[in-house]
Design a protein around this motif. Structure first.
Motif, PDB file in Angstrom:
ATOM      1  N   ILE A  93     110.067  34.134 -15.996  1.00 15.34           N
ATOM      2  CA  ILE A  93     108.881  34.126 -16.859  1.00 15.34           C
ATOM      3  C   ILE A  93     108.271  32.734 -16.845  1.00 15.34           C
ATOM      4  O   ILE A  93     108.877  31.770 -17.319  1.00 15.34           O
ATOM      5  N   GLY A  94     107.073  32.619 -16.272  1.00 15.06           N
ATOM      6  CA  GLY A  94     106.354  31.355 -16.261  1.00 15.06           C
ATOM      7  C   GLY A  94     105.227  31.347 -17.272  1.00 15.06           C
ATOM      8  O   GLY A  94     105.095  32.263 -18.097  1.00 15.06           O
ATOM      9  N   CYS A  95     104.378  30.342 -17.179  1.00 19.64           N
ATOM     10  CA  CYS A  95     103.295  30.182 -18.154  1.00 19.64           C
ATOM     11  C   CYS A  95     102.157  31.164 -17.927  1.00 19.64           C
ATOM     12  O   CYS A  95     101.319  31.371 -18.811  1.00 19.64           O
ATOM     13  N   GLN A  96     102.070  31.747 -16.727  1.00 20.08           N
ATOM     14  CA  GLN A  96     101.033  32.702 -16.331  1.00 20.08           C
ATOM     15  C   GLN A  96      99.663  32.066 -16.110  1.00 20.08           C
ATOM     16  O   GLN A  96      98.672  32.774 -15.920  1.00 20.08           O
ATOM     17  N   HIS A  97      99.557  30.732 -16.153  1.00 23.06           N
ATOM     18  CA  HIS A  97      98.265  30.084 -16.023  1.00 23.06           C
ATOM     19  C   HIS A  97      98.203  29.056 -14.888  1.00 23.06           C
ATOM     20  O   HIS A  97      97.108  28.687 -14.471  1.00 23.06           O
ATOM     21  N   CYS A  98      99.337  28.572 -14.409  1.00 22.32           N
ATOM     22  CA  CYS A  98      99.330  27.548 -13.365  1.00 22.32           C
ATOM     23  C   CYS A  98      99.133  28.181 -11.987  1.00 22.32           C
ATOM     24  O   CYS A  98      99.156  29.404 -11.826  1.00 22.32           O
ATOM     25  N   ARG A  99      98.972  27.346 -10.981  1.00 25.16           N
ATOM     26  CA  ARG A  99      98.708  27.825  -9.619  1.00 25.16           C
ATOM     27  C   ARG A  99      99.862  28.649  -9.063  1.00 25.16           C
ATOM     28  O   ARG A  99      99.648  29.564  -8.262  1.00 25.16           O
ATOM     29  N   GLN A 100     101.084  28.315  -9.465  1.00 26.72           N
ATOM     30  CA  GLN A 100     102.233  29.065  -8.968  1.00 26.72           C
ATOM     31  C   GLN A 100     102.315  30.443  -9.638  1.00 26.72           C
ATOM     32  O   GLN A 100     102.508  31.462  -8.975  1.00 26.72           O
ATOM     33  N   CYS A 101     102.159  30.467 -10.959  1.00 29.06           N
ATOM     34  CA  CYS A 101     102.312  31.727 -11.688  1.00 29.06           C
ATOM     35  C   CYS A 101     101.255  32.755 -11.299  1.00 29.06           C
ATOM     36  O   CYS A 101     101.558  33.953 -11.218  1.00 29.06           O
ATOM     37  N   VAL A 102     100.010  32.316 -11.062  1.00 27.91           N
ATOM     38  CA  VAL A 102      98.970  33.284 -10.726  1.00 27.91           C
ATOM     39  C   VAL A 102      99.197  33.892  -9.344  1.00 27.91           C
ATOM     40  O   VAL A 102      98.575  34.899  -8.995  1.00 27.91           O
ATOM     41  N   GLN A 103     100.115  33.293  -8.564  1.00 30.70           N
ATOM     42  CA  GLN A 103     100.514  33.880  -7.282  1.00 30.70           C
ATOM     43  C   GLN A 103     101.782  34.728  -7.413  1.00 30.70           C
ATOM     44  O   GLN A 103     102.298  35.212  -6.410  1.00 30.70           O
ATOM     45  N   GLY A 104     102.271  34.890  -8.647  1.00 27.54           N
ATOM     46  CA  GLY A 104     103.496  35.642  -8.862  1.00 27.54           C
ATOM     47  C   GLY A 104     104.748  34.824  -8.633  1.00 27.54           C
ATOM     48  O   GLY A 104     105.849  35.365  -8.580  1.00 27.54           O
ATOM     49  N   LYS A 105     104.607  33.496  -8.516  1.00 24.56           N
ATOM     50  CA  LYS A 105     105.748  32.609  -8.267  1.00 24.56           C
ATOM     51  C   LYS A 105     106.224  31.991  -9.588  1.00 24.56           C
ATOM     52  O   LYS A 105     106.244  30.771  -9.769  1.00 24.56           O
ATOM     53  N   ASP A 106     106.602  32.858 -10.533  1.00 21.66           N
ATOM     54  CA  ASP A 106     107.033  32.361 -11.849  1.00 21.66           C
ATOM     55  C   ASP A 106     108.240  31.437 -11.743  1.00 21.66           C
ATOM     56  O   ASP A 106     108.438  30.576 -12.603  1.00 21.66           O
ATOM     57  N   ASN A 111     104.655  24.482 -15.282  1.00 19.66           N
ATOM     58  CA  ASN A 111     104.851  24.105 -16.674  1.00 19.66           C
ATOM     59  C   ASN A 111     106.212  24.542 -17.202  1.00 19.66           C
ATOM     60  O   ASN A 111     106.394  24.723 -18.409  1.00 19.66           O
ATOM     61  N   ALA A 112     107.169  24.699 -16.287  1.00 20.11           N
ATOM     62  CA  ALA A 112     108.502  25.191 -16.683  1.00 20.11           C
ATOM     63  C   ALA A 112     109.144  24.313 -17.750  1.00 20.11           C
ATOM     64  O   ALA A 112     109.852  24.815 -18.631  1.00 20.11           O
ATOM     65  N   ALA A 113     108.896  23.010 -17.690  1.00 24.84           N
ATOM     66  CA  ALA A 113     109.526  22.096 -18.649  1.00 24.84           C
ATOM     67  C   ALA A 113     109.073  22.349 -20.079  1.00 24.84           C
ATOM     68  O   ALA A 113     109.777  21.989 -21.032  1.00 24.84           O
ATOM     69  N   THR A 114     107.910  22.948 -20.244  1.00 24.79           N
ATOM     70  CA  THR A 114     107.395  23.211 -21.583  1.00 24.79           C
ATOM     71  C   THR A 114     107.670  24.637 -22.047  1.00 24.79           C
ATOM     72  O   THR A 114     107.345  24.977 -23.187  1.00 24.79           O
ATOM     73  N   MET A 115     108.241  25.465 -21.190  1.00 29.96           N
ATOM     74  CA  MET A 115     108.525  26.855 -21.547  1.00 29.96           C
ATOM     75  C   MET A 115     109.803  26.934 -22.380  1.00 29.96           C
ATOM     76  O   MET A 115     110.753  26.178 -22.139  1.00 29.96           O
ATOM     77  N   PRO A 116     109.865  27.866 -23.340  1.00 30.18           N
ATOM     78  CA  PRO A 116     111.071  27.975 -24.174  1.00 30.18           C
ATOM     79  C   PRO A 116     112.255  28.621 -23.470  1.00 30.18           C
ATOM     80  O   PRO A 116     113.375  28.573 -23.968  1.00 30.18           O
ATOM     81  N   TYR A 117     112.035  29.213 -22.313  1.00 27.50           N
ATOM     82  CA  TYR A 117     113.109  29.863 -21.563  1.00 27.50           C
ATOM     83  C   TYR A 117     112.672  30.000 -20.110  1.00 27.50           C
ATOM     84  O   TYR A 117     111.492  29.874 -19.781  1.00 27.50           O
TER      85      TYR A 117
END
Length: 349
Positions: A93-106, A111-117
């Motif tokens: 589960i990524g932030c869903q907003h960065c360049r990696q997440c919008v490509q499905g690369k969660d 922004n993994a460092a700011t994610m709660p999990y």
């Protein structure tokens, strides 16, 4: 409901009662069909300490390989998600907003460092329970496939698939050799993926004779462990070396075995999290070969893994355990007594 809970660092998990979760906006509640027990879970509760790389803050329910049936949906969930239908869960589960997440690369969220999990079952309550909530967009439909048998595909299928797919350029053409080290849940499926996607000769090795026999049944040539292991591997390649190696253990000795077997221009993917290291030298490293690591895979790749499963190209070897036997599954996993993948089935009596 009952769940397997990681209570504290370096502490064996507990089977305890927790509240049934409610799906939030954009989430679904799954009735768990099966949850795979993974060596990563063992690292979570046995190895990692507070603040160490890979550590996730307890408590939370374990289980990052999950499949089940949709029980309820939260607000904003598409009507394409059907109540009662079976789905496989993409765990990261990524932030869903960065360049990696919008490509499905969660897995590589910027922004993994700011994610709660990190994922379902990694910092957030997972599927080693009767019910689990997951983001709706992380569901892959299974159709009429058995969700218990499919559950390990979420990691034990996706992780080797991602690693093999990245290494495919090294295995194109005739006379290529692939090496799989560690023939547990990931390694066995890795051998099957290599057979399905490449024409390479697959060499596989493991300490356990029964694991080597299963790999042989899936088309691999096997080499036993021993002081002359590298020599035996090189002999199988007629001295040329390995074009693409996959270390599903990641310990110092296994990385050394893989590195010592490499051909010029080869690629070694360290997939297992055994905390081993590799020392590089210009004069000892085969020219233009490299060592890399991989972490899980993308959600689109999980769809491809399910396609391979439904086509009969890959098949996890599953040992089923009831919820009453869930802690025993982890004990057997730690002691090396599990063949393939231990899957906890909450509905099994």
């Amino acid at each position: 409901m009952r769940a397997v809970v990681f209570e504290d660092y370096q502490t064996f998990p507990s089977l305890t009662e927790v509240e049934e979760p409610e799906p939030g906006p954009g989430e679904v509640l799954l009735k768990v069909a099966g949850a795979g027990a993974c060596h990563s879970d063992v690292s979570i509760y046995r190895t990692f300490e507070k603040g160490s790389p890979g550590a996730e803050r307890p408590p939370f329910v374990l289980g990052h390989e999950n499949a089940g049936w949709v029980e309820r949906v939260g607000t904003g969930v598409s009507e394409r998600i059907k109540i009662g239908a079976a789905y496989l869960v993409y765990g990261p589960i990524g932030c869903q907003h960065c360049r990696q997440c919008v490509q499905g690369k969660d897995t590589y969220c910027e922004n993994a460092a700011t994610m709660p999990y990190k994922a379902v079952g990694l910092g957030r309550d997972g599927g080693m329970a009767e019910y689990v909530t997951v983001p709706a967009h992380h569901l892959v439909p299974l159709g009429d496939a058995d969700p218990v048998e499919a559950a390990p595909l979420a990691d034990a299928g996706l992780t080797p698939y991602h690693a093999v797919k990245r290494a495919l350029p090294h295995l194109q053409g005739g006379g290529r050799y692939a090496l799989a080290i560690g023939l547990g849940g990931l390694g066995q499926i890795g051998v099957q993926i290599l057979r399905a996607l490449t024409g390479a000769t697959i060499i596989a090795t493991d300490l356990r004779a029964d694991a080597r026999e299963r790999a042989e049944a899936n088309g691999a040539v096997t080499v036993p462990a021993g002081d002359d292991q590298v020599e035996q591997i090189l002999e199988q390649t007629h001295g040329r070396g390995i074009d693409a190696a996959f270390d599903f253990v990641g310990a110092g000795p296994t990385i050394a075995t893989a590195a010592g077997s490499m051909a010029q221009g080869g690629a070694l993917s360290v997939v297992g999290i055994g905390t081993g290291t590799h020392e590089f030298s210009f004069f000892t490293n085969p020219f233009e070969s490299y060592v890399t690591n991989t972490y899980w895979g993308t959600v689109s790749e999980l769809w491809e893994v399910v396609d391979m499963y439904r086509a009969g190209q890959i098949r996890p070897e599953v040992e089923r355990y009831s919820m009453d036997q869930a802690l025993e599954a982890y004990r057997r996993l730690e002691s090396g007594q599990v063949s393939g993948r231990a899957v906890v089935v909450p509905g099994q009596g």
